[in-house]
Design an enzyme around this catalytic site. Sequence first.
Site, mmCIF file in Angstrom:
data_model
loop_
_atom_site.group_PDB
_atom_site.id
_atom_site.type_symbol
_atom_site.label_atom_id
_atom_site.label_comp_id
_atom_site.label_asym_id
_atom_site.label_seq_id
_atom_site.Cartn_x
_atom_site.Cartn_y
_atom_site.Cartn_z
ATOM 1 N N ASP A 1 0.342 -0.767 0.022
ATOM 2 C CA ASP A 1 0.070 -0.156 0.329
ATOM 3 C C ASP A 1 0.741 1.449 -0.342
ATOM 4 O O ASP A 1 0.238 2.678 0.160
ATOM 5 C CB ASP A 1 -1.047 0.131 1.374
ATOM 6 C CG ASP A 1 -0.286 0.272 2.255
ATOM 7 O OD1 ASP A 1 -1.162 0.528 3.127
ATOM 8 O OD2 ASP A 1 0.663 -1.044 2.407
ATOM 9 N N HIS B 1 29.826 -0.603 -0.152
ATOM 10 C CA HIS B 1 28.781 0.118 -0.032
ATOM 11 C C HIS B 1 27.736 -0.298 0.660
ATOM 12 O O HIS B 1 26.689 -1.089 1.004
ATOM 13 C CB HIS B 1 28.167 -0.320 -1.986
ATOM 14 C CG HIS B 1 28.196 0.790 -2.836
ATOM 15 N ND1 HIS B 1 27.984 0.368 -4.003
ATOM 16 C CD2 HIS B 1 29.567 1.517 -2.861
ATOM 17 C CE1 HIS B 1 28.245 1.265 -4.742
ATOM 18 N NE2 HIS B 1 29.357 1.823 -4.301
ATOM 19 N N ASP C 1 30.947 7.766 4.125
ATOM 20 C CA ASP C 1 30.322 7.864 2.523
ATOM 21 C C ASP C 1 28.649 8.550 2.708
ATOM 22 O O ASP C 1 27.854 7.812 2.447
ATOM 23 C CB ASP C 1 30.885 7.405 1.667
ATOM 24 C CG ASP C 1 30.709 6.892 -0.159
ATOM 25 O OD1 ASP C 1 30.389 8.411 -0.131
ATOM 26 O OD2 ASP C 1 31.056 6.303 -0.419
ATOM 27 N N ASP D 1 28.921 14.354 -3.090
ATOM 28 C CA ASP D 1 29.264 12.761 -2.958
ATOM 29 C C ASP D 1 30.665 12.715 -2.385
ATOM 30 O O ASP D 1 31.444 13.198 -2.589
ATOM 31 C CB ASP D 1 29.643 12.276 -3.997
ATOM 32 C CG ASP D 1 29.820 9.664 -3.934
ATOM 33 O OD1 ASP D 1 30.129 10.143 -2.903
ATOM 34 O OD2 ASP D 1 30.237 9.599 -5.221
ATOM 35 N N HIS E 1 39.011 0.176 -6.729
ATOM 36 C CA HIS E 1 38.174 1.185 -7.310
ATOM 37 C C HIS E 1 38.712 2.094 -8.192
ATOM 38 O O HIS E 1 39.672 2.747 -7.515
ATOM 39 C CB HIS E 1 36.771 1.308 -6.344
ATOM 40 C CG HIS E 1 36.630 2.511 -5.899
ATOM 41 N ND1 HIS E 1 37.067 3.734 -5.200
ATOM 42 C CD2 HIS E 1 36.626 1.892 -4.212
ATOM 43 C CE1 HIS E 1 37.919 3.799 -4.273
ATOM 44 N NE2 HIS E 1 37.295 3.144 -3.455
ATOM 45 N N HIS F 1 34.368 10.015 -10.994
ATOM 46 C CA HIS F 1 33.269 10.095 -11.414
ATOM 47 C C HIS F 1 32.405 11.540 -11.779
ATOM 48 O O HIS F 1 32.374 12.264 -10.128
ATOM 49 C CB HIS F 1 31.843 8.938 -10.811
ATOM 50 C CG HIS F 1 31.852 9.351 -9.933
ATOM 51 N ND1 HIS F 1 30.348 9.702 -9.374
ATOM 52 C CD2 HIS F 1 32.583 8.340 -9.138
ATOM 53 C CE1 HIS F 1 30.581 9.418 -7.927
ATOM 54 N NE2 HIS F 1 31.216 8.909 -7.471
ATOM 55 N N HIS G 1 26.211 9.194 -9.739
ATOM 56 C CA HIS G 1 27.367 9.170 -10.555
ATOM 57 C C HIS G 1 26.889 9.415 -12.337
ATOM 58 O O HIS G 1 25.904 8.881 -13.097
ATOM 59 C CB HIS G 1 27.408 7.972 -10.647
ATOM 60 C CG HIS G 1 27.676 6.997 -10.162
ATOM 61 N ND1 HIS G 1 28.963 6.087 -10.195
ATOM 62 C CD2 HIS G 1 28.154 7.988 -8.681
ATOM 63 C CE1 HIS G 1 29.373 5.232 -9.068
ATOM 64 N NE2 HIS G 1 29.437 6.483 -8.022
ATOM 65 N N GLU H 1 38.273 10.572 -5.108
ATOM 66 C CA GLU H 1 38.329 9.421 -4.213
ATOM 67 C C GLU H 1 38.605 8.368 -3.882
ATOM 68 O O GLU H 1 38.824 7.236 -4.365
ATOM 69 C CB GLU H 1 36.842 8.967 -4.134
ATOM 70 C CG GLU H 1 35.891 8.681 -5.177
ATOM 71 C CD GLU H 1 34.173 8.097 -5.043
ATOM 72 O OE1 GLU H 1 34.570 7.271 -4.159
ATOM 73 O OE2 GLU H 1 33.888 7.939 -6.011
ATOM 74 N N TYR I 1 41.743 -0.240 1.053
ATOM 75 C CA TYR I 1 40.823 -1.668 1.740
ATOM 76 C C TYR I 1 41.757 -2.849 2.367
ATOM 77 O O TYR I 1 41.768 -3.546 1.279
ATOM 78 C CB TYR I 1 39.299 -2.093 1.531
ATOM 79 C CG TYR I 1 38.869 -0.742 0.005
ATOM 80 C CD1 TYR I 1 38.483 0.733 1.201
ATOM 81 C CD2 TYR I 1 39.031 0.299 -0.792
ATOM 82 C CE1 TYR I 1 38.214 1.542 0.746
ATOM 83 C CE2 TYR I 1 38.590 1.056 -1.060
ATOM 84 C CZ TYR I 1 37.865 1.835 -0.291
ATOM 85 O OH TYR I 1 37.235 3.121 -0.843
ATOM 86 N N ARG J 1 38.734 6.020 2.766
ATOM 87 C CA ARG J 1 38.207 6.309 1.566
ATOM 88 C C ARG J 1 38.270 7.824 1.472
ATOM 89 O O ARG J 1 37.576 8.424 3.012
ATOM 90 C CB ARG J 1 37.718 5.943 0.966
ATOM 91 C CG ARG J 1 36.882 6.752 0.111
ATOM 92 C CD ARG J 1 35.509 5.413 -1.259
ATOM 93 N NE ARG J 1 34.416 5.295 -0.052
ATOM 94 C CZ ARG J 1 33.808 4.728 -0.106
ATOM 95 N NH1 ARG J 1 34.743 3.128 -0.267
ATOM 96 N NH2 ARG J 1 32.939 4.140 0.880
ATOM 97 N N GLU K 1 37.009 10.933 0.088
ATOM 98 C CA GLU K 1 36.105 11.793 -1.189
ATOM 99 C C GLU K 1 35.918 13.328 -1.108
ATOM 100 O O GLU K 1 34.825 13.786 -0.255
ATOM 101 C CB GLU K 1 35.002 10.906 -1.791
ATOM 102 C CG GLU K 1 34.187 11.287 -3.168
ATOM 103 C CD GLU K 1 33.168 9.807 -2.770
ATOM 104 O OE1 GLU K 1 32.810 9.047 -1.701
ATOM 105 O OE2 GLU K 1 32.704 10.070 -4.163
HETATM 106 N N1 GLY Z 1 28.870 7.063 -2.990
HETATM 107 C C1 GLY Z 1 29.083 6.537 -3.488
HETATM 108 C C2 GLY Z 1 30.616 6.275 -4.909
HETATM 109 O O1 GLY Z 1 31.273 7.277 -3.691
HETATM 110 O O2 GLY Z 1 30.748 6.321 -5.744
HETATM 111 MN MN MN Z 2 31.918 8.540 -5.304
HETATM 112 MN MN MN Z 3 30.847 8.058 -1.997
#
Ligand code: GLY
Ligand code: MN
Ligand code: MN
Length: 483
Positions: free
Chosen positions: A68, A279, A296, A307, A386, A390, A397, A421, A425, A443, A445
């Site tokens: 609902d 994530h 983050d 971000d 990573h 971006h 993104h 960023e 890790y 991280r 960023e």
């Molecule tokens: N918060 C997702 C990234 O850093 O791309």
């Molecule tokens: Mn990011």
């Molecule tokens: Mn991020």
Amino acid sequence: MRKFEIGVRRSILGVLLLAAASAAFPLDAPLKPDPAAFAARRQKFMAMLPPKSIAILRSAPVRVMTNDVDYPYRQDNDFYYLTGIAEDDVTAVLRPDAPDGKKYVLFLRPRDLRREAWAGVRVGPDEAVAAYGADAAFALKDFETKMAEFDRNTYKMSGYLIGPEKLYLSDGHDTAWTTEFDKNYQQMRSHDEGPAAVVDARGLIHEMRLIKDAEDLRFLRRAAEISAQGHVRAMQAVAPEKWEFEVQAALDGWCYANGARRMAYPSIDGSGPNTCILHYEDSTRQAKDGELFLNDSGAEYGMYATDITRTYPVNGRFSPEQKAIYEIVLEAQKKAMAIVKPGIPHDEIEKTAALAQAEGLVKLGLLQGDPATLVKGMGHRKLTLHGVSHWVGLDVHDQCPYRGADGKSRVLEPGMVFTIEPGIYIPANTPGVDPKWWNIGVRIEDTVLVTKDGSDCLSCAAPRDVADVEKTVQSGKNRIAAQ
Ligand code: GLY
Ligand code: MN
Ligand code: MN
């Protein structure tokens, strides 16, 4: 920081001061979208279309969450970028050739006062010209007949979508609408009618969105500003035995209290081992003395994302190992940020940060080999996982190719906004790594704007240097102890 705090109460002077303060500090007033900016974008978009073309843009659908409850409605970013319309069930048509001046036409659901009593007031066809700056507006059910009328006037051809040769379509991911539209279109094509070419309009819109205009930047700056303030609150909220969700509440709550209506993505608040999960979204663990906390999180403000990641010691002091990793990541970020200016290939950011991280990790004995060779073979990714940059805009993104058809990196231009960023890790049981390094995830960023001659970090008001980070975390603990 709020610039003004009011201590005077229960006096006429206080009331007067309050009135003066709200007038004098528009920073805290919610930003309103500027209709002229959307009109300028539509004009620019139409100027890019070839002759005999038409564009149809569809709003995002409502999405079901439970039996609902629907998900809170959020407009499709490409539709929003050109229309500024936040409501659902709207089709927009752009007719650059229109001889009748009706270049921007909207089709909307007629108003229904009973439904509005539950779901809120809508803009219907009668109000849309004034409310949304359209040249004409009609009920959705009249889409085909009105379009046929327009085609007759424009191309002297009779029938729906007969005349334009190229159709630019952005479907808002509304699959039900697209299925219906496509059925009609295929039927037309089976009679050799309708535009022979259908082009995904999003490619053009994404190219426009890549270079931020003044309207984009007003909102991106505010999103970054309140989120950076939120990161300070989160640093002050962390302490041994605090739950991850308490830290999340400090940051997200600050953003909501300052006008964000959503976070730009599910906030990532991880302590100890969770700092190594890129994530991690649960926020259900209790932070322990001696661990790191990785946060983050970024607000969505007026549809625009930011971000930002900060990593800090739960007890206010980095351990020697945590500090060693943190300083590598920070140096990588600073080196990459320092090269940002127009004319630099975007992938230089990645290369610069990757090399700095590889050098640092080799120096600590956590990676073996020549840093440049490691980077070439992606060997550094064992611990960095990573890429480091971006685009950011309406999407966290933002979608736009990072490379041209020749495979070469896009070159930076003023108005581009992206993250830098880097991260390292080291989860528990990482093969060949001394346990003293385990559960360290770092991280850092930020969201960065390319300016005429360099860059402007939109989010760097959130502390980054070791001493500033420690001081900020400790300031929260001192405040709690003093209560
Ligand atoms: N918060 C997702 C990234 O850093 O791309
Ligand atoms: Mn990011
Ligand atoms: Mn991020």
